[in-house]
Design a protein around this motif. Structure first.
Motif, PDB file in Angstrom:
ATOM      1  N   LYS A   1       0.289 -39.741  -6.321  1.00 47.79           N
ATOM      2  CA  LYS A   1       1.445 -39.000  -6.838  1.00 47.79           C
ATOM      3  C   LYS A   1       1.282 -38.649  -8.315  1.00 47.79           C
ATOM      4  O   LYS A   1       1.610 -37.538  -8.751  1.00 47.79           O
ATOM      5  CB  LYS A   1       2.711 -39.829  -6.629  1.00 47.79           C
ATOM      6  CG  LYS A   1       3.993 -39.153  -7.075  1.00 47.79           C
ATOM      7  CD  LYS A   1       5.191 -40.036  -6.779  1.00 47.79           C
ATOM      8  CE  LYS A   1       6.483 -39.380  -7.248  1.00 47.79           C
ATOM      9  NZ  LYS A   1       7.672 -40.244  -6.973  1.00 47.79           N
ATOM     10  N   LYS A   2       0.755 -39.585  -9.101  1.00 50.90           N
ATOM     11  CA  LYS A   2       0.713 -39.406 -10.551  1.00 50.90           C
ATOM     12  C   LYS A   2      -0.529 -38.675 -11.050  1.00 50.90           C
ATOM     13  O   LYS A   2      -0.469 -37.977 -12.070  1.00 50.90           O
ATOM     14  CB  LYS A   2       0.798 -40.772 -11.259  1.00 50.90           C
ATOM     15  CG  LYS A   2       2.148 -41.444 -11.159  1.00 50.90           C
ATOM     16  CD  LYS A   2       2.128 -42.761 -11.933  1.00 50.90           C
ATOM     17  CE  LYS A   2       3.478 -43.446 -11.910  1.00 50.90           C
ATOM     18  NZ  LYS A   2       3.445 -44.741 -12.653  1.00 50.90           N
ATOM     19  N   PHE A   3      -1.662 -38.828 -10.346  1.00 50.43           N
ATOM     20  CA  PHE A   3      -2.922 -38.431 -10.969  1.00 50.43           C
ATOM     21  C   PHE A   3      -3.789 -37.452 -10.174  1.00 50.43           C
ATOM     22  O   PHE A   3      -4.708 -36.883 -10.737  1.00 50.43           O
ATOM     23  CB  PHE A   3      -3.762 -39.681 -11.281  1.00 50.43           C
ATOM     24  CG  PHE A   3      -3.059 -40.670 -12.155  1.00 50.43           C
ATOM     25  CD1 PHE A   3      -2.786 -40.370 -13.487  1.00 50.43           C
ATOM     26  CD2 PHE A   3      -2.642 -41.896 -11.659  1.00 50.43           C
ATOM     27  CE1 PHE A   3      -2.125 -41.273 -14.296  1.00 50.43           C
ATOM     28  CE2 PHE A   3      -1.982 -42.807 -12.461  1.00 50.43           C
ATOM     29  CZ  PHE A   3      -1.720 -42.502 -13.789  1.00 50.43           C
ATOM     30  N   VAL A   4      -3.519 -37.254  -8.899  1.00 46.51           N
ATOM     31  CA  VAL A   4      -4.416 -36.421  -8.102  1.00 46.51           C
ATOM     32  C   VAL A   4      -3.895 -34.984  -8.035  1.00 46.51           C
ATOM     33  O   VAL A   4      -2.798 -34.748  -7.517  1.00 46.51           O
ATOM     34  CB  VAL A   4      -4.580 -36.990  -6.676  1.00 46.51           C
ATOM     35  CG1 VAL A   4      -5.519 -36.106  -5.852  1.00 46.51           C
ATOM     36  CG2 VAL A   4      -5.118 -38.423  -6.736  1.00 46.51           C
ATOM     37  N   PRO A   5      -4.658 -34.018  -8.548  1.00 46.33           N
ATOM     38  CA  PRO A   5      -4.241 -32.613  -8.473  1.00 46.33           C
ATOM     39  C   PRO A   5      -4.105 -32.163  -7.014  1.00 46.33           C
ATOM     40  O   PRO A   5      -4.874 -32.597  -6.144  1.00 46.33           O
ATOM     41  CB  PRO A   5      -5.380 -31.866  -9.172  1.00 46.33           C
ATOM     42  CG  PRO A   5      -6.091 -32.893  -9.993  1.00 46.33           C
ATOM     43  CD  PRO A   5      -5.944 -34.184  -9.246  1.00 46.33           C
ATOM     44  N   ALA A   6      -3.146 -31.307  -6.752  1.00 36.66           N
ATOM     45  CA  ALA A   6      -2.863 -30.871  -5.378  1.00 36.66           C
ATOM     46  C   ALA A   6      -4.083 -30.254  -4.718  1.00 36.66           C
ATOM     47  O   ALA A   6      -4.352 -30.485  -3.530  1.00 36.66           O
ATOM     48  CB  ALA A   6      -1.702 -29.880  -5.388  1.00 36.66           C
ATOM     49  N   GLU A   7      -4.866 -29.480  -5.490  1.00 35.45           N
ATOM     50  CA  GLU A   7      -6.014 -28.792  -4.904  1.00 35.45           C
ATOM     51  C   GLU A   7      -7.147 -29.756  -4.520  1.00 35.45           C
ATOM     52  O   GLU A   7      -8.069 -29.399  -3.791  1.00 35.45           O
ATOM     53  CB  GLU A   7      -6.556 -27.730  -5.870  1.00 35.45           C
ATOM     54  CG  GLU A   7      -7.135 -28.260  -7.169  1.00 35.45           C
ATOM     55  CD  GLU A   7      -6.094 -28.428  -8.269  1.00 35.45           C
ATOM     56  OE1 GLU A   7      -6.493 -28.570  -9.434  1.00 35.45           O
ATOM     57  OE2 GLU A   7      -4.868 -28.414  -7.954  1.00 35.45           O
ATOM     58  N   TYR A   8      -7.088 -30.992  -5.010  1.00 41.98           N
ATOM     59  CA  TYR A   8      -8.118 -31.991  -4.728  1.00 41.98           C
ATOM     60  C   TYR A   8      -7.660 -33.013  -3.689  1.00 41.98           C
ATOM     61  O   TYR A   8      -8.409 -33.874  -3.273  1.00 41.98           O
ATOM     62  CB  TYR A   8      -8.512 -32.686  -6.041  1.00 41.98           C
ATOM     63  CG  TYR A   8      -9.494 -33.827  -5.899  1.00 41.98           C
ATOM     64  CD1 TYR A   8     -10.742 -33.631  -5.304  1.00 41.98           C
ATOM     65  CD2 TYR A   8      -9.184 -35.102  -6.348  1.00 41.98           C
ATOM     66  CE1 TYR A   8     -11.635 -34.676  -5.161  1.00 41.98           C
ATOM     67  CE2 TYR A   8     -10.069 -36.151  -6.213  1.00 41.98           C
ATOM     68  CZ  TYR A   8     -11.295 -35.930  -5.619  1.00 41.98           C
ATOM     69  OH  TYR A   8     -12.186 -36.968  -5.474  1.00 41.98           O
ATOM     70  N   LEU A   9      -6.433 -32.891  -3.212  1.00 40.05           N
ATOM     71  CA  LEU A   9      -5.813 -33.941  -2.406  1.00 40.05           C
ATOM     72  C   LEU A   9      -6.575 -34.222  -1.107  1.00 40.05           C
ATOM     73  O   LEU A   9      -6.803 -35.380  -0.751  1.00 40.05           O
ATOM     74  CB  LEU A   9      -4.359 -33.561  -2.093  1.00 40.05           C
ATOM     75  CG  LEU A   9      -3.482 -34.653  -1.491  1.00 40.05           C
ATOM     76  CD1 LEU A   9      -3.444 -35.880  -2.397  1.00 40.05           C
ATOM     77  CD2 LEU A   9      -2.075 -34.132  -1.260  1.00 40.05           C
ATOM     78  N   ASP A  10      -6.977 -33.197  -0.385  1.00 32.69           N
ATOM     79  CA  ASP A  10      -7.664 -33.409   0.891  1.00 32.69           C
ATOM     80  C   ASP A  10      -8.993 -34.135   0.693  1.00 32.69           C
ATOM     81  O   ASP A  10      -9.325 -35.069   1.428  1.00 32.69           O
ATOM     82  CB  ASP A  10      -7.898 -32.075   1.602  1.00 32.69           C
ATOM     83  CG  ASP A  10      -6.612 -31.474   2.139  1.00 32.69           C
ATOM     84  OD1 ASP A  10      -5.621 -32.217   2.261  1.00 32.69           O
ATOM     85  OD2 ASP A  10      -6.594 -30.260   2.431  1.00 32.69           O
ATOM     86  N   GLU A  11      -9.764 -33.691  -0.296  1.00 38.50           N
ATOM     87  CA  GLU A  11     -11.050 -34.348  -0.565  1.00 38.50           C
ATOM     88  C   GLU A  11     -10.837 -35.787  -1.004  1.00 38.50           C
ATOM     89  O   GLU A  11     -11.558 -36.700  -0.575  1.00 38.50           O
ATOM     90  CB  GLU A  11     -11.821 -33.579  -1.641  1.00 38.50           C
ATOM     91  CG  GLU A  11     -13.205 -34.162  -1.901  1.00 38.50           C
ATOM     92  CD  GLU A  11     -13.944 -33.469  -3.030  1.00 38.50           C
ATOM     93  OE1 GLU A  11     -14.939 -34.035  -3.519  1.00 38.50           O
ATOM     94  OE2 GLU A  11     -13.511 -32.370  -3.437  1.00 38.50           O
ATOM     95  N   PHE A  12      -9.835 -36.002  -1.853  1.00 37.30           N
ATOM     96  CA  PHE A  12      -9.513 -37.351  -2.332  1.00 37.30           C
ATOM     97  C   PHE A  12      -9.191 -38.266  -1.159  1.00 37.30           C
ATOM     98  O   PHE A  12      -9.755 -39.362  -1.032  1.00 37.30           O
ATOM     99  CB  PHE A  12      -8.334 -37.276  -3.302  1.00 37.30           C
ATOM    100  CG  PHE A  12      -7.793 -38.608  -3.742  1.00 37.30           C
ATOM    101  CD1 PHE A  12      -8.418 -39.341  -4.733  1.00 37.30           C
ATOM    102  CD2 PHE A  12      -6.640 -39.126  -3.164  1.00 37.30           C
ATOM    103  CE1 PHE A  12      -7.919 -40.569  -5.141  1.00 37.30           C
ATOM    104  CE2 PHE A  12      -6.127 -40.345  -3.565  1.00 37.30           C
ATOM    105  CZ  PHE A  12      -6.770 -41.066  -4.556  1.00 37.30           C
TER     106      PHE A  12
END
Length: 374
Positions: free
Chosen positions: A159-170
């Motif tokens: 919620k705090k640190f992961v950019p939306a565009e990176y969420l799936d890979e994360f």
């Protein structure tokens, strides 16, 4: 696999060595690099793990603690002296920023992939500053795998640190893998659940270092409330005193007994003498003491949104509570007392999910997947 553990507090915790020994028994080669400030020394109980499997270096001073990059450069220099990084297939950084930055640098220099563990201290330190927030994102992006010890901390970090565009890979690289309980508690898991013969007489237990972050004063307040509700209630606190003011605060309650640190061989008898384990820590990465209590059939009360929370549905092995709400803690204690015969057997059964082989199976699988990504 040839795996290198990077951990700035290996020399102050036994759990990393337990993982290493278990992986080595499965045919893997695991080594550790531990760093500390000058003059820190090694406590006697940790000396047995400071052997040929670990290189430990005192390489930074007290001022470096607040100066991120000078400390990192000193650690990196000693690491490269200690090991040929090309000998390893994978690096496991056990902290996101301090060890994680070193792992990132080693990947760039030697093309060795790395995985990183995110702990509760990673969510409360340097990362709150914008520059280090960006660094944390870079470290997890470059990582071949990310471990959270708690589903709560994964949610918070996302919620705090992961950019939306990176969420799936994360999410594709993340796993929640808890700490395993020590073999002693596996071998001495209770054969039968506990029974509360007198529902008005309740004995609560906290096993923790006595310092404000463990929130033992709130635990004492909750037990005092139970006494005012007509219970014969008592809280026993077992642990090393690290903050004298906190010690004096909890000693002021007549319902509290404080015992010094006990070895596990003594501690198991104390677990058996009590009914409920209560530890409403302000912050907690995981909390192996909750699992130790469960092996002995004790229902547990733990903090909402912290390490142990969300391992089980609320009410299955105990209850989550706000860390600053003694009235709620007292209410949940009463719920446990009412359902004691139902909860205690589930504690023993669910404690087996944290047995060493179960957790190391998950860790070994995680490493293999990370190597494929790397």
């Amino acid at each position: 696999m040839n795996i290198l553990y990077l951990c700035t507090f290996y020399h102050r915790a036994l759990l990393f060595r337990q993982q290493m020994d278990s992986l080595i028994s499965r045919g893997h080669n695991v080594r550790a690099f531990s760093s500390a400030k000058y003059g820190e020394g090694i406590a006697e109980k940790f000396r047995p793990i400071m052997d040929g499997l670990v290189v430990h270096k005192e390489c930074w001073n007290k001022y470096d603690r607040m100066l991120f990059f000078p400390r990192q450069w000193k650690i990196e220099k000693e690491l490269e002296k200690a090991y040929d990084l090309k000998d390893f297939d994978l690096i496991h950084s056990h902290l996101l920023l301090s060890s994680g930055y070193t792992a990132l640098r080693m990947k760039k220099k030697y093309r060795v992939p790395y995985v990183v563990s995110v702990r509760v201290t990673d969510l409360t330190g340097f990362i709150r500053l914008p520059y280090f927030k960006r660094m944390a994102v870079k470290i997890v992006k470059e990582a071949s795998g990310i471990i959270f010890l708690s589903a709560c901390h994964k949610e918070e970090f996302t919620k705090k640190f992961v950019p939306a565009e990176y969420l799936d890979e994360f999410n594709s690289k993340c796993e929640v893998i808890s700490n395993c309980v020590e073999p002693f508690w596996e071998e001495n898991t209770a054969n039968s659940p506990k029974v509360m013969k007198d529902k008005k007489k309740v004995r609560l237990l906290a096993v923790a270092k006595i310092r404000p972050i463990k929130n033992l004063t709130v635990a004492a307040q909750a037990v005092d409330i139970l006494k005012n509700r007509g219970y014969d209630a008592k809280l026993t606190v077992v642990g090393e005193v690290q903050d004298n003011e906190e010690y004096e605060r909890i000693k002021a309650y007549s319902c509290v007994d404080v015992l010094p640190f006990k070895k596990k061989e003594e501690l198991i008898d104390i677990y058996k003498e009590n009914d409920i384990f209560l530890l409403p820590s302000v912050n907690e990465t995981f909390g192996r003491a909750y699992v130790e209590a469960m092996t002995q059939g004790l229902p547990v009360i733990y903090t909402q949104g912290q390490g142990f929370d969300k391992n089980f549905p609320d009410g299955e092995v105990g209850y989550s509570v706000p860390c600053d709400a003694p009235e709620t803690i007292a209410d949940r204690t009463e719920e446990i007392i009412k359902r004691y015969d139902e909860i205690s057997p589930k504690c023993i059964e669910n404690s087996k999910l944290f047995y060493e082989n179960v957790i190391i199976d998950k860790l070994e699988s995680f490493y293999k997947k990370a190597l494929k990504r790397g």
